[in-house]
Scaffold this active site. Structure first.
Site, mmCIF file in Angstrom:
data_model
loop_
_atom_site.group_PDB
_atom_site.id
_atom_site.type_symbol
_atom_site.label_atom_id
_atom_site.label_comp_id
_atom_site.label_asym_id
_atom_site.label_seq_id
_atom_site.Cartn_x
_atom_site.Cartn_y
_atom_site.Cartn_z
ATOM 1 N N GLU A 10 22.470 -0.961 60.632
ATOM 2 C CA GLU A 10 21.064 -1.095 61.057
ATOM 3 C C GLU A 10 21.010 -0.644 62.511
ATOM 4 O O GLU A 10 21.233 -1.421 63.422
ATOM 5 C CB GLU A 10 20.609 -2.555 60.934
ATOM 6 C CG GLU A 10 20.695 -3.127 59.532
ATOM 7 C CD GLU A 10 19.568 -2.657 58.629
ATOM 8 O OE1 GLU A 10 18.604 -2.035 59.125
ATOM 9 O OE2 GLU A 10 19.659 -2.904 57.413
ATOM 10 N N CYS A 45 13.800 -2.513 67.578
ATOM 11 C CA CYS A 45 14.284 -1.294 66.920
ATOM 12 C C CYS A 45 13.117 -0.545 66.299
ATOM 13 O O CYS A 45 13.148 0.672 66.152
ATOM 14 C CB CYS A 45 15.331 -1.639 65.868
ATOM 15 S SG CYS A 45 14.779 -2.921 64.754
ATOM 16 N N THR A 46 12.037 -1.278 65.955
ATOM 17 C CA THR A 46 10.875 -0.650 65.310
ATOM 18 C C THR A 46 9.750 -0.343 66.295
ATOM 19 O O THR A 46 8.644 0.010 65.872
ATOM 20 C CB THR A 46 10.329 -1.577 64.209
ATOM 21 O OG1 THR A 46 10.171 -2.883 64.779
ATOM 22 C CG2 THR A 46 11.238 -1.632 63.000
HETATM 23 P P1 NAD Z 1 24.653 -2.149 71.221
HETATM 24 O O1 NAD Z 1 25.009 -1.061 70.286
HETATM 25 O O2 NAD Z 1 24.975 -1.959 72.662
HETATM 26 O O3 NAD Z 1 25.392 -3.517 70.788
HETATM 27 C C1 NAD Z 1 25.163 -4.098 69.525
HETATM 28 C C2 NAD Z 1 26.372 -4.913 69.123
HETATM 29 O O4 NAD Z 1 27.465 -4.046 68.793
HETATM 30 C C3 NAD Z 1 26.904 -5.858 70.194
HETATM 31 O O5 NAD Z 1 27.258 -7.080 69.588
HETATM 32 C C4 NAD Z 1 28.132 -5.121 70.723
HETATM 33 O O6 NAD Z 1 29.093 -5.975 71.289
HETATM 34 C C5 NAD Z 1 28.643 -4.482 69.452
HETATM 35 N N1 NAD Z 1 29.471 -3.277 69.612
HETATM 36 C C6 NAD Z 1 29.289 -2.253 70.470
HETATM 37 N N2 NAD Z 1 30.233 -1.296 70.262
HETATM 38 C C7 NAD Z 1 31.006 -1.730 69.255
HETATM 39 C C8 NAD Z 1 32.145 -1.185 68.569
HETATM 40 N N3 NAD Z 1 32.664 0.003 68.894
HETATM 41 N N4 NAD Z 1 32.671 -1.902 67.548
HETATM 42 C C9 NAD Z 1 32.156 -3.088 67.194
HETATM 43 N N5 NAD Z 1 31.097 -3.658 67.812
HETATM 44 C C10 NAD Z 1 30.524 -2.980 68.833
HETATM 45 O O7 NAD Z 1 23.078 -2.438 71.032
HETATM 46 P P2 NAD Z 1 22.089 -3.347 71.889
HETATM 47 O O8 NAD Z 1 21.843 -2.741 73.219
HETATM 48 O O9 NAD Z 1 22.514 -4.773 71.834
HETATM 49 O O10 NAD Z 1 20.749 -3.248 71.005
HETATM 50 C C11 NAD Z 1 19.834 -2.190 71.102
HETATM 51 C C12 NAD Z 1 20.034 -1.179 69.993
HETATM 52 O O11 NAD Z 1 20.065 -1.825 68.723
HETATM 53 C C13 NAD Z 1 18.877 -0.194 69.897
HETATM 54 O O12 NAD Z 1 19.384 1.079 69.639
HETATM 55 C C14 NAD Z 1 18.059 -0.713 68.722
HETATM 56 O O13 NAD Z 1 17.260 0.256 68.100
HETATM 57 C C15 NAD Z 1 19.151 -1.219 67.820
HETATM 58 N N6 NAD Z 1 18.658 -2.227 66.877
HETATM 59 C C16 NAD Z 1 18.540 -1.866 65.565
HETATM 60 C C17 NAD Z 1 18.047 -2.778 64.641
HETATM 61 C C18 NAD Z 1 17.859 -2.407 63.199
HETATM 62 O O14 NAD Z 1 17.699 -3.302 62.385
HETATM 63 N N7 NAD Z 1 17.882 -1.142 62.834
HETATM 64 C C19 NAD Z 1 17.698 -4.070 65.055
HETATM 65 C C20 NAD Z 1 17.875 -4.402 66.394
HETATM 66 C C21 NAD Z 1 18.355 -3.471 67.298
#
Ligand code: NAD
Length: 499
Positions: free
Chosen positions: A252, A286-287
């Site tokens: 997601e 995200c939306t």
């Molecule tokens: P991020 O990618 O920086 O972090 C998200 C999570 O992933 C954190 O828990 C982080 O520690 C973990 N992470 C990062 N790199 C990793 C790796 N290599 N392996 C495993 N885990 C890892 O995102 P953010 O800044 O917290 O959130 C914003 C982003 O999330 C935006 O791009 C937004 O669109 C997206 N988002 C998507 C949805 C959806 O349902 N599609 C919902 C919420 C947020």
């Protein structure tokens, strides 16, 4: 209620004090907790315990598993106010949205309880006499949930409520920016487990840490399902790693969501929809609406009215009544927003708003005026997701061109069209229409209900969570053929007899 009383009310005052990682509130920048992070051994132990728990939990009848989720929902109802406030404090959302996020958790629990009696398989007509074919659905194993900062608690519940009724164990690694809400939810879950009385130890667990902890969980084959919510960059790393070991992933990821305002749109309704989607949660959903295509005949009026609204959006402490827009999550989010606005100017855009706003008593927080950017075309910056309240506005003349512009982004999460023209509406929703996982008419792209499957295509990752039949992502399907005859006819009429 101040931070300490909220933490005490949620039973995590001690856990939020004395650890090795500071947690700052984006509202004031003040440190509101110090939590203990987990290391490699903790991750290993959580997975080992989850595996053992799974072996017992899968044999518990699904409706009984639903009972645990029912208890979770009850406890969330009791703690809704405190947890909603903590979401606001830790993620910077306005209180209405913090409470809404907890309500979403309650809703998915209700959904999952009903689902626990409806994990149906098909019966299938067999071509062979005296044979019966059916599909059964079974639990998969351990579901590892990795979540983002902007929905610090709801995303866990979308996954956990379904994963648990489906018979899986759950390990959760929340965002390093929002560990307090995760601790609070874990506490609520452990209380529900205690009340349930007979859940295996280690059925759900929490790992506090950064991307290294996430990467360890993802690489471990004991994480049978990895449900990862976050940026596309994260999903690209996670997706490849899970695929390498043929694990299952539910991705997601980011969105670059668009809306179309057609010449037949109801202007009041469109403006309200645009405002909530583009400005709500300070553009950190995200939306969130990020690109707007407006028909040339209504362009000037729409943009003029949007500018008036944008200038009036009440920006401030998200816990205060009347505030509609709180802070960005941190300094990095602010600097990314400023860089994107500079790039937009360099690419021919005209920027209104976007500057930092000082909020009394919250001087260390990163508050901004939402930005409206008129662009001549979909330049690189328009086609990039910047996680901030920036709305790029473009003119169109032909509805099919607007659909093509909607689909030009590399992400495919959410989309909408404001129109009162039935042909346009249906075209937008058709196979030749929006290519996103969510396509709406006369409402904005954000604010989904839990009843539908949630997720998107292309660089959004293709995963589905929450309602509809998203539960199938948490179960494995077995096709069963039973021969109740005394013959052994082969399918496709194959004759394999000797002599
Ligand atoms: P991020 O990618 O920086 O972090 C998200 C999570 O992933 C954190 O828990 C982080 O520690 C973990 N992470 C990062 N790199 C990793 C790796 N290599 N392996 C495993 N885990 C890892 O995102 P953010 O800044 O917290 O959130 C914003 C982003 O999330 C935006 O791009 C937004 O669109 C997206 N988002 C998507 C949805 C959806 O349902 N599609 C919902 C919420 C947020």
């Amino acid at each position: 209620m101040d931070a300490n009383s909220i933490l005490a009310e949620l039973g995590i005052a001690k856990l939020a004090d004395g650890g090795d990682m500071d947690v700052a509130s984006p509202i004031t920048g003040a440190v509101i907790g110090r939590v203990k992070t987990h290391g490699e051994k903790d991750v290993d132990a959580a997975l080992a315990r989850a595996r053992t728990a799974f072996a017992q939990w899968r044999d518990v009848p699904a409706p009984r598993r639903g009972e645990l989720v029912r208890l979770l929902g009850n406890r969330l109802r009791e703690k809704k106010d405190a947890l909603g406030r903590l979401v606001s404090l830790e993620a910077g959302k306005i209180l209405q949205e913090g409470l809404g996020e907890v309500q979403e958790m309650i809703d998915i629990c209700d959904f999952a309880v009903g689902l626990s009696r409806q994990l149906y398989g098909l019966t299938i007509a067999s071509e062979r006499p005296g044979h019966r074919m059916a599909e059964s659905w079974h639990p998969v194993g351990v579901c590892t949930v990795i979540s983002a900062f902007n929905f610090p608690v709801a995303v866990w519940s979308w996954n956990a409520a379904l994963a648990l009724v489906c018979g899986n164990a759950v390990v959760w690694k929340p965002s390093e920016k929002t560990p307090l809400t995760a601790l609070a939810v874990d506490r609520i879950m452990q209380d529900a487990i205690a009340e349930f009385g007979s859940a295996p130890a280690g059925l759900t667990s929490l790992i506090i840490g950064g991307r290294e902890a996430g990467a360890q969980l993802v690489a471990d084959p004991r994480s049978d399902i990895v449900s990862a919510t976050g940026s596309t960059a994260m999903g690209r790393a996670v997706g490849v790693e899970v695929a390498r070991r043929f694990g299952r992933s539910i991705l997601e990821l980011g969105g670059n969501n668009a809306g179309i305002v057609s010449k037949s749109a109801d202007p009041e309704l469109a403006l309200r929809g645009i405002l909530f989607s583009a400005v709500g949660t300070a553009g950190q959903r995200c939306t969130s609406l990020r690109r707007l295509f407006v028909h040339e005949s209504v362009y000037d009026d729409t943009v003029a009215r949007l500018k008036t609204f944008y200038a009036k959006v009440p920006i401030g402490n998200p816990l205060e009544k009347g505030t509609l827009m709180g802070p960005l999550i941190d300094a990095q989010a602010f600097s990314r927003m400023q860089q994107a606005l500079q790039q937009a100017k360099d690419e021919g855009g005209t920027v209104t708003g976007g500057e930092r706003v000082e909020v009394k008593g919250c001087e260390q927080g990163f508050y901004v005026r939402p930005a409206l950017v008129e662009m001549p075309a979909q330049t690189p910056v328009v086609l990039t997701e910047t996680f901030a309240p920036i709305l790029y506005v473009l003119r169109y003349s032909d509805f099919d061109d607007a659909i093509a512009a909607n689909n030009a982004a590399s992400h495919g999460l959410s989309s909408c069209a404001f129109t009162n023209d039935l042909r346009e509406a249906e075209r937008f929703l058709s196979a030749a229409g929006s290519d996103c996982g969510i396509a709406n008419v006369n409402i904005g792209p954000s604010g989904a209900e839990i009843g539908g499957a949630f997720g998107g295509e292309k660089e959004t990752g293709g995963g589905r969570e929450s309602g509809s039949d998203a539960w199938k992502g948490y179960m494995r399907r077995a096709t069963n053929t039973v021969n109740y005859s005394s013959e052994l006819p082969l399918a496709q009429g194959i004759d394999f007899s000797i002599g």
